[in-house]
Design a protein around this motif. Structure first.
Motif, PDB file in Angstrom:
ATOM      1  N   ILE A 153      -0.421   4.839  -0.902  1.00  0.00           N
ATOM      2  CA  ILE A 153      -0.720   6.581  -0.118  1.00  0.00           C
ATOM      3  C   ILE A 153       0.686   7.662  -0.554  1.00  0.00           C
ATOM      4  O   ILE A 153       0.254   8.256   0.137  1.00  0.00           O
ATOM      5  CB  ILE A 153      -0.146   5.878   1.882  1.00  0.00           C
ATOM      6  N   CYS A 163       1.519   6.444   8.616  1.00  0.00           N
ATOM      7  CA  CYS A 163       2.795   6.986   7.940  1.00  0.00           C
ATOM      8  C   CYS A 163       4.067   7.752   9.388  1.00  0.00           C
ATOM      9  O   CYS A 163       5.143   7.642   9.098  1.00  0.00           O
ATOM     10  CB  CYS A 163       2.937   8.241   6.876  1.00  0.00           C
ATOM     11  N   CYS A 205       0.570  -1.633   0.072  1.00  0.00           N
ATOM     12  CA  CYS A 205      -0.351  -0.300   0.118  1.00  0.00           C
ATOM     13  C   CYS A 205       0.290   2.050   0.184  1.00  0.00           C
ATOM     14  O   CYS A 205       0.024   2.622   0.093  1.00  0.00           O
ATOM     15  CB  CYS A 205      -0.607   0.170   1.151  1.00  0.00           C
ATOM     16  N   ALA A 210      -4.970   2.759   1.351  1.00  0.00           N
ATOM     17  CA  ALA A 210      -4.899   3.835   1.375  1.00  0.00           C
ATOM     18  C   ALA A 210      -5.785   4.283   1.232  1.00  0.00           C
ATOM     19  O   ALA A 210      -6.022   6.080   1.446  1.00  0.00           O
ATOM     20  CB  ALA A 210      -4.325   3.788  -0.399  1.00  0.00           C
TER      21      ALA A 210
END
Length: 396
Positions: free
Chosen positions: A106, A184, A102, A361
């Motif tokens: 992202i 993140c 992913c 995402a």
């Protein structure tokens, strides 16, 4: 007063324990099944298959992927061309989405939020991405996995260009820059950080040996005899490694909501290569074990032939695959891929799910640009339906 002072840390510990145990449910259930004679053999077989046939291949694939990601520099002159060309933006987004996992998707979502990419790029990346289910499919059926990736890449580009032609470049761009998505960042306790380090050490030492044994098994070689081990040793060893990987994964993060259950763990910027590999590999492996167990236990206890039962609804399965793909997170999509690998659903359903699912995402997309995320998800489901039913009509 003394009891109140003592109860505060105990209550805090109790909250942390309950949160951690939400992830520990599956390892505890597996231990109970291993302890029960009636389910021991089945559980060992499922754990061993998940480790040697899936986890070992996923780990080596992820190691290559993360190594290449570290070497590539996304900040280059290419970004200038991307900003000024919707044509190249959609190509870039589709390629990023087609990458297993992913991370690429992202990146595209965050660049859209910052006004660097068009809305068509978002549709392209969400259509092209298959999330972590791509690792499972590549490990089990490499040819099918590559076919699925190429289909996603082409359909993603065509969808993105069409959306940009209809809506224009600035459609649904947020009016202000948003902060980086929470996926993140990394916040963890000392215990969780220790579990992450142990996961990394686990795969650092086992990556090459497990890959060698997995390849030997794929060529139908008798690994026990070749390694001069008692019969069944490799199976028991694989089951032990799979259970150990699940335990480390269970201790590395608390579950506080749906996202923590179905998505990859957030990774620290300081995380080593093997820590990144371990976090993603153990997540995929845990969901694969859960899917395999559901399938095998249902067959054993009820005698229900899932594949035969679903064959009566064959025409509806592509639609079901697309609809399940709309659920955020990689976990549900790994379940669908596992059912495909077991022969319970046809390739058309897997194809529809691969094109409609957005993986992890979708979480930052919903957080940073909810309207764009909703519309892009609907748009990505349309080509998924078209391709899935086209394949069903012409080839199934």
């Amino acid at each position: 007063m003394t009891s109140q002072v003592k109860s505060a840390p105990l209550q805090k510990l109790g909250v942390r324990w309950r949160l951690a145990n939400k992830r520990l449910i599956l390892p505890v259930v597996l231990m109970a099944m291993l302890a029960a004679p009636a389910t021991r053999e089945l559980t060992i077989s499922v754990l061993a298959d998940a480790f040697w046939q899936v986890a070992a291949y996923v780990a080596i694939t992820l190691a290559l992927y993360h190594w290449l990601s570290q070497k590539l520099n996304h900040q280059s002159a290419f970004t200038v061309r991307l900003k000024n060309s919707r044509h190249y933006q959609v190509i870039f987004a589709s390629v990023m989405g087609a990458l297993p996992g992913c991370g690429g998707a992202i990146i595209v979502i965050t660049q859209f939020v910052r006004g660097q990419l068009s809305f068509g790029s978002v549709v392209a990346v969400l259509t092209a991405t298959m999330g972590d289910a791509a690792f499972l499919l590549l490990a089990a059926q490499p040819a099918t996995g590559l076919f699925m990736i190429m289909i996603g890449l082409v359909v993603g580009m065509l969808s993105g260009w069409l959306v940009d032609a209809i809506h224009g470049r600035t459609y649904l761009h947020p009016q202000r820059q948003e902060s980086a998505p929470s996926c993140c960042r990394k916040f963890s306790s000392h215990e969780q950080a220790t579990a992450v380090r142990l996961q990394g050490a686990f795969w650092q030492w086992l990556l090459i040996p497990s890959a060698v044994i997995a390849v030997m098994g794929s060529f139908q070689l008798n690994t026990d005899a070749l390694l001069h081990l008692p019969e069944g040793s490799i199976t028991v060893l694989g089951a032990f490694f799979a259970l150990a990987a699940m335990l480390l994964w269970s201790l590395s993060r608390d579950i506080q909501g749906y996202q923590e259950t179905v998505s990859e763990d957030a990774k620290s910027e300081k995380a080593s290569l093997f820590q990144r590999v371990a976090q993603d590999t153990n997540f995929v492996t845990t969901w694969v074990i859960g899917a395999f167990l559901c399938f095998e236990v249902t067959m054993k206890l009820t005698g229900w032939d899932i594949a035969a039962s679903l064959s009566h609804w064959r025409a509806a399965l592509p639609l079901a695959g697309v609809l399940i793909g709309l659920i955020p997170g990689c976990g549900p999509q790994i379940l669908i891929t596992s059912f495909y690998l077991h022969g319970a659903i046809p390739l058309s359903a897997q194809l529809g799910n691969a094109l409609s699912n957005d993986g992890d995402a979708l979480f930052p997309a919903i957080a940073l640009a909810p309207k764009a995320a909703l519309i892009a998800t609907v748009y990505s489901s349309l080509p998924a339906l078209f391709v899935a039913y086209s394949y069903y009509y012409f080839f199934e």
